[in-house]
Design an enzyme around this catalytic site. Structure first.
Site, PDB file in Angstrom:
ATOM      1  N   SER A   1       1.512  -7.544  -1.076  1.00  0.00           N
ATOM      2  CA  SER A   1       2.224  -8.619  -0.371  1.00  0.00           C
ATOM      3  C   SER A   1       1.381  -9.883  -0.223  1.00  0.00           C
ATOM      4  O   SER A   1       1.912 -10.950   0.102  1.00  0.00           O
ATOM      5  CB  SER A   1       2.753  -8.135   0.979  1.00  0.00           C
ATOM      6  OG  SER A   1       1.748  -8.117   1.936  1.00  0.00           O
TER       7      SER A   1
ATOM      8  N   THR B   1       0.815  -1.218   0.000  1.00  0.00           N
ATOM      9  CA  THR B   1       0.000   0.000   0.000  1.00  0.00           C
ATOM     10  C   THR B   1       0.847   1.264   0.000  1.00  0.00           C
ATOM     11  O   THR B   1       0.484   2.279  -0.592  1.00  0.00           O
ATOM     12  CB  THR B   1      -0.925  -0.035   1.241  1.00  0.00           C
ATOM     13  OG1 THR B   1      -1.848  -1.095   1.039  1.00  0.00           O
ATOM     14  CG2 THR B   1      -1.694   1.243   1.420  1.00  0.00           C
TER      15      THR B   1
ATOM     16  N   THR C   1       1.824  -4.665   4.283  1.00  0.00           N
ATOM     17  CA  THR C   1       1.761  -5.037   5.699  1.00  0.00           C
ATOM     18  C   THR C   1       1.166  -6.427   5.942  1.00  0.00           C
ATOM     19  O   THR C   1       1.447  -7.048   6.954  1.00  0.00           O
ATOM     20  CB  THR C   1       0.939  -3.998   6.490  1.00  0.00           C
ATOM     21  OG1 THR C   1      -0.356  -3.876   5.889  1.00  0.00           O
ATOM     22  CG2 THR C   1       1.625  -2.651   6.497  1.00  0.00           C
TER      23      THR C   1
HETATM   24  N1  GLU Z   1      -2.712  -6.346   0.890  1.00  0.00           N
HETATM   25  C1  GLU Z   1      -1.853  -5.237   1.144  1.00  0.00           C
HETATM   26  C2  GLU Z   1      -0.408  -5.696   1.189  1.00  0.00           C
HETATM   27  O1  GLU Z   1      -0.045  -6.379   2.103  1.00  0.00           O
HETATM   28  C3  GLU Z   1      -2.248  -4.668   2.441  1.00  0.00           C
HETATM   29  C4  GLU Z   1      -2.059  -3.281   2.501  1.00  0.00           C
HETATM   30  C5  GLU Z   1      -0.663  -2.898   2.915  1.00  0.00           C
HETATM   31  O2  GLU Z   1       0.275  -2.858   2.161  1.00  0.00           O
HETATM   32  O3  GLU Z   1      -0.594  -2.572   4.054  1.00  0.00           O
HETATM   33  O4  GLU Z   1       0.367  -5.419   0.296  1.00  0.00           O
END
Ligand code: GLU
Length: 179
Positions: free
Chosen positions: A70, A28, A99
């Site tokens: 991710s 993100t 995350t």
């Molecule tokens: N699905 C996203 C990821 O993990 C979650 C958002 C983020 O990056 O925090 O890339």
């Protein structure tokens, strides 16, 4: 002038000369918003812009390894990250990462025993939104990577966590220790 004074000076000298590698993997942190489709997407990383905004004076090399959510990160991607860290000349590395599986990648890197200080960080809100935690988290990671001993860490919410003892609490949206 005592010994402590000289130790502090030596440490300051080491920190000033520190060379940091920032590896970009997506998340993100680097997502953009398409106003027409209402979807989030990846273009270029914002790391250089953020370092400029933060008036960074530390020598940094930035390399984009991948731009993915991710949730789509596989062990093959993680091996690529790990190999890049191993072969890098820098001993102090920040990895920007989504995350959702940041803890898994931290575990993977810890298992690789790279003998470097590696700090993963990211954001809950895209940097481009203007209300993002990304700049704060990158700043924390910059400080942690220069001061923590060798090991793998996650820097989120102003805290640092050791790999193997951290998870994203999917209900509260913050990182926390497991034990
Ligand atoms: N699905 C996203 C990821 O993990 C979650 C958002 C983020 O990056 O925090 O890339």
């Amino acid at each position: 002038m005592n010994e402590t004074y000289f130790c502090i000076c030596r440490l300051k000298l080491q920190i000033n000369k520190m060379n940091i590698l920032i590896l970009v993997t997506g998340g993100t942190f680097d997502k953009e918003y398409n106003e027409l489709s209402g979807e989030l997407f990846f273009k270029d990383t914002h790391v250089s812009e953020m370092l400029k905004l933060g008036r960074n004076l530390v020598t940094i090399e930035t390399h984009t390894l991948m731009m993915i959510d991710s949730l789509n990160m596989t062990d093959e991607h993680r091996k690529l990250v790990s190999d890049y860290c191993r072969n890098a000349e820098q001993d102090h590395i920040i990895i920007t990462h989504g995350t959702d599986t940041m803890s898994e990648t931290a575990d993977f890197l810890a298992t690789a025993k790279l003998n470097k200080t590696i700090v993963l960080t990211g954001a809950m809100v895209p940097y481009k939104f203007g209300s993002s935690d990304g700049l704060f988290n990158l700043g924390s990671a910059m400080a942690f990577v220069q001061t923590l001993p060798k090991g793998v860490y996650i820097a989120m919410n102003g805290k640092y966590f050791n790999a193997g003892n951290v998870r994203k609490n999917k209900i509260s949206g913050v990182f926390e220790e497991i034990n």
